[in-house]
Motif scaffolding. Structure first.
Motif, short mmCIF file in Angstrom:
data_model
loop_
_atom_site.label_atom_id
_atom_site.label_comp_id
_atom_site.label_asym_id
_atom_site.label_seq_id
_atom_site.Cartn_x
_atom_site.Cartn_y
_atom_site.Cartn_z
N VAL A 40 -3.76 -3.65 -9.20
CA VAL A 40 -3.51 -2.48 -8.38
C VAL A 40 -4.77 -1.63 -8.40
CG1 VAL A 40 -2.48 -1.21 -10.33
CG2 VAL A 40 -1.98 -0.49 -7.98
N VAL A 41 -5.18 -1.16 -7.22
CA VAL A 41 -6.41 -0.37 -7.12
C VAL A 41 -6.13 0.90 -6.33
CG1 VAL A 41 -7.89 -2.41 -7.24
CG2 VAL A 41 -7.18 -1.53 -5.01
N SER A 42 -6.97 1.89 -6.52
CA SER A 42 -6.84 3.15 -5.82
C SER A 42 -7.30 3.01 -4.37
CB SER A 42 -7.67 4.22 -6.52
OG SER A 42 -7.79 5.38 -5.72
N VAL A 43 -6.56 3.60 -3.44
CA VAL A 43 -6.98 3.62 -2.05
C VAL A 43 -8.29 4.40 -1.91
CG1 VAL A 43 -6.37 4.34 0.30
CG2 VAL A 43 -4.63 3.34 -1.18
N ARG A 58 -13.72 8.68 1.46
CA ARG A 58 -13.28 9.95 2.05
C ARG A 58 -12.16 9.76 3.06
NH1 ARG A 58 -18.34 13.28 4.13
NH2 ARG A 58 -16.63 14.73 4.58
N GLU A 59 -12.07 8.56 3.66
CA GLU A 59 -11.00 8.31 4.63
C GLU A 59 -9.63 8.41 3.96
OE1 GLU A 59 -10.49 5.54 8.48
OE2 GLU A 59 -11.04 4.49 6.64
N ALA A 60 -9.54 8.05 2.68
CA ALA A 60 -8.27 8.15 1.97
C ALA A 60 -7.84 9.61 1.84
CB ALA A 60 -8.40 7.52 0.58
N SER A 61 -8.77 10.51 1.56
CA SER A 61 -8.45 11.93 1.45
C SER A 61 -8.04 12.50 2.80
CB SER A 61 -9.67 12.71 0.92
OG SER A 61 -10.02 12.27 -0.37
N ARG A 62 -8.70 12.05 3.86
CA ARG A 62 -8.37 12.57 5.20
C ARG A 62 -6.96 12.15 5.62
NH1 ARG A 62 -13.93 11.37 6.30
NH2 ARG A 62 -13.38 9.32 7.15
N ILE A 63 -6.58 10.89 5.38
CA ILE A 63 -5.24 10.47 5.79
C ILE A 63 -4.19 11.17 4.94
CG2 ILE A 63 -5.19 8.40 4.32
CD1 ILE A 63 -3.59 8.82 7.81
N GLU A 91 -4.38 14.22 3.75
CA GLU A 91 -4.25 15.57 4.29
C GLU A 91 -3.48 15.58 5.60
OE1 GLU A 91 -8.22 16.95 4.66
OE2 GLU A 91 -8.56 17.13 2.47
N ARG A 92 -3.78 14.64 6.47
CA ARG A 92 -3.12 14.59 7.77
C ARG A 92 -1.63 14.27 7.63
NH1 ARG A 92 -6.06 11.28 12.26
NH2 ARG A 92 -4.62 12.56 13.52
N LEU A 93 -1.29 13.37 6.72
CA LEU A 93 0.13 13.06 6.50
C LEU A 93 0.88 14.28 5.99
CD1 LEU A 93 -0.16 9.52 4.83
CD2 LEU A 93 0.79 10.03 7.08
N GLY A 94 0.22 15.10 5.17
CA GLY A 94 0.86 16.30 4.65
C GLY A 94 0.98 17.41 5.67
N GLU A 95 0.15 17.38 6.72
CA GLU A 95 0.14 18.45 7.70
C GLU A 95 1.24 18.31 8.75
OE1 GLU A 95 -4.69 19.30 7.56
OE2 GLU A 95 -3.79 18.15 9.20
N VAL A 96 1.66 17.08 9.05
CA VAL A 96 2.68 16.87 10.09
C VAL A 96 4.06 17.02 9.48
CG1 VAL A 96 1.17 15.44 11.48
CG2 VAL A 96 2.65 14.36 9.78
N SER A 97 5.04 17.29 10.34
CA SER A 97 6.36 17.67 9.82
C SER A 97 7.42 16.59 9.93
CB SER A 97 6.85 18.93 10.56
OG SER A 97 6.91 18.69 11.97
N SER A 98 7.15 15.52 10.65
CA SER A 98 8.19 14.50 10.84
C SER A 98 7.70 13.14 10.36
CB SER A 98 8.59 14.40 12.31
OG SER A 98 7.58 13.76 13.07
N TRP A 99 8.69 12.30 9.99
CA TRP A 99 8.34 10.95 9.57
C TRP A 99 7.77 10.14 10.72
CZ3 TRP A 99 7.30 9.28 5.01
CH2 TRP A 99 7.91 9.86 3.89
N MET A 144 0.85 -1.19 0.00
CA MET A 144 0.00 0.00 0.00
C MET A 144 0.88 1.24 0.00
SD MET A 144 -3.20 1.12 2.43
CE MET A 144 -2.31 0.89 3.97
N ILE A 145 0.60 2.16 -0.89
CA ILE A 145 1.34 3.42 -0.97
C ILE A 145 0.38 4.56 -0.66
CG2 ILE A 145 2.55 5.00 -2.52
CD1 ILE A 145 3.67 2.54 -3.95
N LEU A 146 0.69 5.33 0.39
CA LEU A 146 -0.10 6.48 0.79
C LEU A 146 0.72 7.72 0.46
CD1 LEU A 146 -1.36 5.16 4.25
CD2 LEU A 146 -2.62 5.18 2.09
N GLU A 147 0.35 8.42 -0.60
CA GLU A 147 1.14 9.58 -1.04
C GLU A 147 0.53 10.86 -0.48
OE1 GLU A 147 0.02 12.02 -3.15
OE2 GLU A 147 -1.90 11.12 -3.73
N PHE A 148 1.40 11.87 -0.30
CA PHE A 148 0.92 13.14 0.23
C PHE A 148 1.80 14.31 -0.21
CE2 PHE A 148 3.65 10.96 3.20
CZ PHE A 148 4.58 11.91 3.58
N GLY A 149 2.63 14.09 -1.23
CA GLY A 149 3.56 15.12 -1.68
C GLY A 149 3.01 15.94 -2.83
N ALA A 150 3.92 16.68 -3.45
CA ALA A 150 3.53 17.55 -4.57
C ALA A 150 3.20 16.75 -5.82
CB ALA A 150 4.66 18.54 -4.87
#
Length: 293
Positions: free
Chosen positions: A120-123, A129-134, A136-144, A51-57
């Motif tokens: 391969v399927v989209s999260v 909507r839970e996929a969009s929320r995670i 956003e939250r991953l992008g908001e925090v500053s550390s790994w 599973m790949i959860l992306e949150f970058g540019a």
């Protein structure tokens, strides 16, 4: 802990992060990746769902053998990439990658591994909507570490509503893993007290792969990691349960589309020593040779 892994051309750097502590969910491992430029990365089959959860540019893009394409956060089924025709690419990709045991995949994903084999399927399609929320939250925090903690909390919560795999199926899967694929698959049914037909049917419907192919995948995974570590193909074949070096060659080509010499330099595999150090594959001292049973 963080480090940098370079691709073979020494041009595109991968920033790799590892969690400081293990996941609270058995069957989950994670790593973080920041990739500035990714071109035609061959996806190599692995004995876990990815599973790949992306949150970058940028967004990862996966092109499959049938000409299909998937963008953004995604889930790849057990053994995805068979044949070596699945390629990943993207620019400025930042993501958490999760390796998920098929034993907990239905609970965590909300979909059966059998529905995801070779796909391969989209999260977003799985979680809505839970996929969009995670994301956003991953992008908001500053550390790994915060990102890993958020991901782990999400997976643990979803796993609470577990749809249990049959104990006999789970035992057979773990037996294949601990045996590094070097098991007599025809004897698994007898060991759990089921008929062969029943175990094969339940194993396939619950984990998405028949026991024989699962054993071949696990054996292949250990063999290619030894090739990546610099061991010779003849030694890997002899120690890995293959009838001979030609047998190893055929399996590697079948799973990846390239030769053992080439696969030893595949970035998808060479990054493992940095991203997943707890899953190294040291050789076993002794085992029986199985050939293609």
């Amino acid at each position: 802990m963080r480090s940098t892994v370079y691709q073979r051309d020494n041009v595109a750097a991968w920033d790799v992060a590892r969690p400081e502590r293990a996941s609270r969910v058995a069957g989950v491992t994670m790593a973080g990746f920041g990739v500035r430029s990714l071109t035609a990365l061959r996806m190599v089959p692995h004995p876990a769902l990815t599973m790949i959860l992306e949150f970058g540019a940028g967004q990862p893009i996966v092109d499959d053998a049938a000409g299909g394409q998937q963008r953004g956060s995604l889930v790849a089924g057990l053994g995805f990439g068979f044949g070596g025709a699945v390629l990943a690419r993207g620019e400025n990709v930042v993501c958490v990658q999760v390796r998920l045991s098929p034993l907990i995949a239905r609970a965590v994903l909300g979909a059966s591994p059998a529905d995801l084999q070779g796909a391969v399927v989209s999260v977003d399609d799985l979680w809505g909507r839970e996929a969009s929320r995670i994301r956003e939250r991953l992008g908001e925090v500053s550390s790994w570490e915060e990102r890993f903690a958020l991901t782990d909390a999400l997976l643990a919560r979803r796993n609470e509503a577990a749809s249990a795999v049959d104990a006999e199926v789970a035992w057979a899967w773990r037996r294949i893993l601990t045996g590094r694929g070097l098991v007599r698959v025809d004897s698994l049914a007898a060991e759990v007290g089921w008929s062969r037909k029943r175990l094969w049917s339940r194993f396939r419907s619950q984990l998405g792969m028949q026991p024989k192919l699962a054993a071949k995948l696990v054996r292949f995974d250990h063999a290619v990691h030894r090739l990546v570590a610099g061991e010779g193909a003849a030694r890997v074949a002899a120690d890995g349960g293959y009838a001979d070096q030609s047998h190893l060659h055929r399996d590697v080509v079948a799973f990846t589309g390239v030769t053992p010499t080439t696969v030893a330099g595949e970035p998808w595999l060479t990054v493992d020593d940095t991203a997943w150090p707890a899953t190294k594959h040291p050789p076993k001292a002794r085992h029986e040779r199985l050939g293609d049973r």
